[in-house]
Design a protein around this motif. Structure first.
Motif, short mmCIF file in Angstrom:
data_model
loop_
_atom_site.label_atom_id
_atom_site.label_comp_id
_atom_site.label_asym_id
_atom_site.label_seq_id
_atom_site.Cartn_x
_atom_site.Cartn_y
_atom_site.Cartn_z
N GLN A 1 0.85 -1.21 0.00
CA GLN A 1 0.00 0.00 0.00
C GLN A 1 0.87 1.24 0.00
OE1 GLN A 1 -2.91 -0.12 3.21
NE2 GLN A 1 -2.55 2.04 3.54
N ASN B 1 0.79 5.34 0.68
CA ASN B 1 -0.04 6.39 1.26
C ASN B 1 0.52 7.76 0.88
OD1 ASN B 1 -1.01 4.17 2.59
ND2 ASN B 1 -0.98 5.09 4.63
N TYR C 1 0.00 11.80 1.94
CA TYR C 1 -0.64 12.78 2.83
C TYR C 1 -0.26 14.17 2.35
CZ TYR C 1 -0.56 8.64 5.88
OH TYR C 1 -0.69 7.38 6.39
N LEU D 1 -4.54 9.78 9.22
CA LEU D 1 -5.21 8.50 9.41
C LEU D 1 -5.65 8.43 10.85
CD1 LEU D 1 -3.30 5.48 7.77
CD2 LEU D 1 -5.47 6.48 7.09
N HIS E 1 -5.95 3.59 14.75
CA HIS E 1 -6.35 2.25 14.33
C HIS E 1 -5.24 1.26 14.66
CE1 HIS E 1 -3.79 3.57 11.01
NE2 HIS E 1 -3.59 2.28 10.75
N ASP F 1 -3.47 -2.35 12.89
CA ASP F 1 -3.41 -2.99 11.58
C ASP F 1 -3.95 -4.41 11.68
OD1 ASP F 1 -2.27 -0.69 10.58
OD2 ASP F 1 -0.21 -1.42 10.73
N ILE G 1 6.55 -0.42 7.65
CA ILE G 1 6.35 0.90 7.04
C ILE G 1 7.68 1.52 6.68
CG2 ILE G 1 5.47 3.24 7.48
CD1 ILE G 1 3.63 1.92 9.62
N GLN H 1 8.81 5.03 5.92
CA GLN H 1 8.34 6.42 5.87
C GLN H 1 9.45 7.28 5.28
OE1 GLN H 1 7.20 8.05 9.66
NE2 GLN H 1 8.73 6.96 10.83
N LEU I 1 3.69 9.84 11.86
CA LEU I 1 3.21 8.66 12.57
C LEU I 1 3.35 8.83 14.09
CD1 LEU I 1 2.29 5.67 12.57
CD2 LEU I 1 4.69 5.03 12.30
N HIS J 1 -2.21 3.24 16.46
CA HIS J 1 -1.43 4.34 15.90
C HIS J 1 -2.31 5.26 15.07
CE1 HIS J 1 -1.25 0.85 13.18
NE2 HIS J 1 -1.02 1.67 12.15
N VAL K 1 -1.99 9.01 12.30
CA VAL K 1 -1.07 9.81 11.48
C VAL K 1 -1.56 11.25 11.44
CG1 VAL K 1 0.00 10.07 9.21
CG2 VAL K 1 -0.59 7.79 10.04
N ARG L 1 3.70 14.12 2.54
CA ARG L 1 4.35 12.92 3.08
C ARG L 1 3.90 11.68 2.29
NH1 ARG L 1 2.87 9.48 7.63
NH2 ARG L 1 4.75 8.53 8.47
N LEU M 1 4.46 7.38 1.88
CA LEU M 1 5.06 6.20 2.48
C LEU M 1 4.56 4.91 1.90
CD1 LEU M 1 3.85 5.14 5.94
CD2 LEU M 1 2.62 6.79 4.59
N VAL N 1 3.60 0.91 2.80
CA VAL N 1 3.27 -0.05 3.88
C VAL N 1 3.19 -1.45 3.28
CG1 VAL N 1 1.66 -0.64 5.73
CG2 VAL N 1 1.76 1.71 4.89
O1 LIG Z 1 1.48 6.96 7.71
C1 LIG Z 1 2.00 6.17 8.50
O2 LIG Z 1 3.07 6.40 9.04
C2 LIG Z 1 1.28 4.88 8.87
C3 LIG Z 1 0.26 4.38 7.88
C4 LIG Z 1 -0.63 3.37 8.49
O3 LIG Z 1 -0.72 3.24 9.66
C5 LIG Z 1 -1.46 2.50 7.63
O4 LIG Z 1 -1.50 2.70 6.40
O5 LIG Z 1 -2.09 1.57 8.18
#
Ligand SMILES: O=C(O)CCC(=O)C(=O)O
Ligand SMILES: [Fe+2]
Length: 329
Positions: free
Chosen positions: A182, A184, A186, A198, A201, A203, A210, A212, A218, A257, A259, A267, A269, A271
């Motif tokens: 995945q 991400n 931001y 985010l 939540h 995982d 991750i 980053q 995070l 965690h 974000v 940003r 990243l 995953v």
């Molecule tokens: O953006 C992050 O550092 C974490 C992303 C994350 O927690 C996720 O995609 O489940």
């Protein structure tokens, strides 16, 4: 554990639902946060500056113990000397950059439809691209698959669990696990004090790894505080996920965690989510059960079913399966 900031209704009820179309694809024409995504009291629970999230060197002779300790306490650690070559990570980062810079129409072509697998989604103020398979990212997936498998078995071996004790590890070892890659994105947000990239939540994986980029965002919860997990050059962040929590009968904690977004910097990243083969039930490893500490969870039928439970119950999924309240020392 409950999120410590008041979430707007959109987050409480629709955390992981696609809201594509409600906000512009690149957020560039968005100057104010839409009311339904605005958080009112993020500042009541300030983030703690901390270097306490463990940083573990995989080449350290004590790496196994350190990993096991981090999984019991934080449910997260940063891993250095993980063995994934720099060029593979850099290539993956460039792929992410170029994919997110594509025009919206092109990204929307992979917007998830009914029964779709790969997907371009928009969660709240964040864009997410999910691949179940892609040749562009094959090298990264191969490396991360190897690393995730190694970490999973280090974690389990530290509890005295071997491959023979885990049904799905199979006679040929551990080459049949499922994974999701995945990306991400931001975008910078003019009001980081009122927005969440985010929502809090856990995982739904065995482990998530991750990568980053250089931009912070995070945070993980420990006790009642939110701790920043700053990017460390060359490190990957490893999260314990719900399925590892279940498999270890609660010895390892699935880390909560969230974000936060950055006022001026975009940003990006990557995953890598790693789970068991999809068709097998997951339950606490029998070897870990004691009369005084019986199975905390019933068998979770399989990863997809767990994801369905998660989609329905959001942050309450894991707790809803828990059979009793364990005694704390
Ligand atoms: O953006 C992050 O550092 C974490 C992303 C994350 O927690 C996720 O995609 O489940
Ligand atoms: Fe996550």
């Amino acid at each position: 554990m409950a999120p410590t900031a008041t979430a707007p209704d959109a987050y409480n009820s629709e955390t992981f639902d696609v809201i594509l179309g409600k906000v512009p694809d690149d957020f560039k024409s968005l100057h104010e946060i839409p009311e339904e995504y605005a958080w009112t009291n993020l500042n009541e629970h300030p983030s703690l500056d901390s270097d306490s999230v463990p940083i573990i060197d995989l080449n350290d002779p004590n790496a196994s113990q350190l990993i096991s300790h981090a999984c019991r306490t934080w449910g997260v650690f940063q891993l250095i000397n993980h063995g994934v070559p720099d060029n593979v990570v850099e290539d993956m980062e460039s792929v992410a950059q170029s994919l997110f810079s594509l025009p919206a129409e092109q990204k929307l072509k992979v917007a998830r439809g009914p029964g779709g697998i790969s997907a371009y989604l928009c969660f709240a103020l964040t864009n997410v691209l999910i691949f179940f398979f892609s040749s562009i990212t094959e090298e990264y997936e191969k490396e991360l698959g190897r690393l995730s498998s190694r970490l999973t078995w280090i974690m389990l071996a530290s509890l005295g669990v071997s491959k023979e004790d885990v049904k799905w590890s199979g006679p040929k070892g551990d080459n049949q696990e499922a994974h999701v890659l995945q990306l991400n994105s931001y975008p910078a947000c003019p009001h980081p004090d009122r927005a969440m990239g985010l929502v809090p939540h856990t995982d739904s994986t065995l482990v998530s790894i991750i990568h980053q980029s250089k931009i912070c965002g995070l945070q993980v919860q420990e006790g009642t505080g939110w701790f920043r997990v700053p990017p460390v050059p060359g490190a990957m962040v490893v999260n314990v996920g719900d399925l590892m929590h279940i498999l270890s009968n609660g010895s390892y904690v699935s880390v909560l965690h969230r974000v936060l977004v950055n006022q001026t910097q975009h940003r990006l990243l990557v995953v890598y989510s790693y789970g068991p083969p999809d068709h097998v039930p997951n339950s606490p490893v029998p070897k870990l059960l004691r009369a005084s500490h019986p199975a905390l969870y019933p068998p979770v039928t399989n990863w997809s079913e767990y994801l369905d439970t998660k989609a329905k119950l959001k942050g309450k999924a894991l707790a809803s399966l828990q059979l009793y309240e364990p005694l704390t020392n």
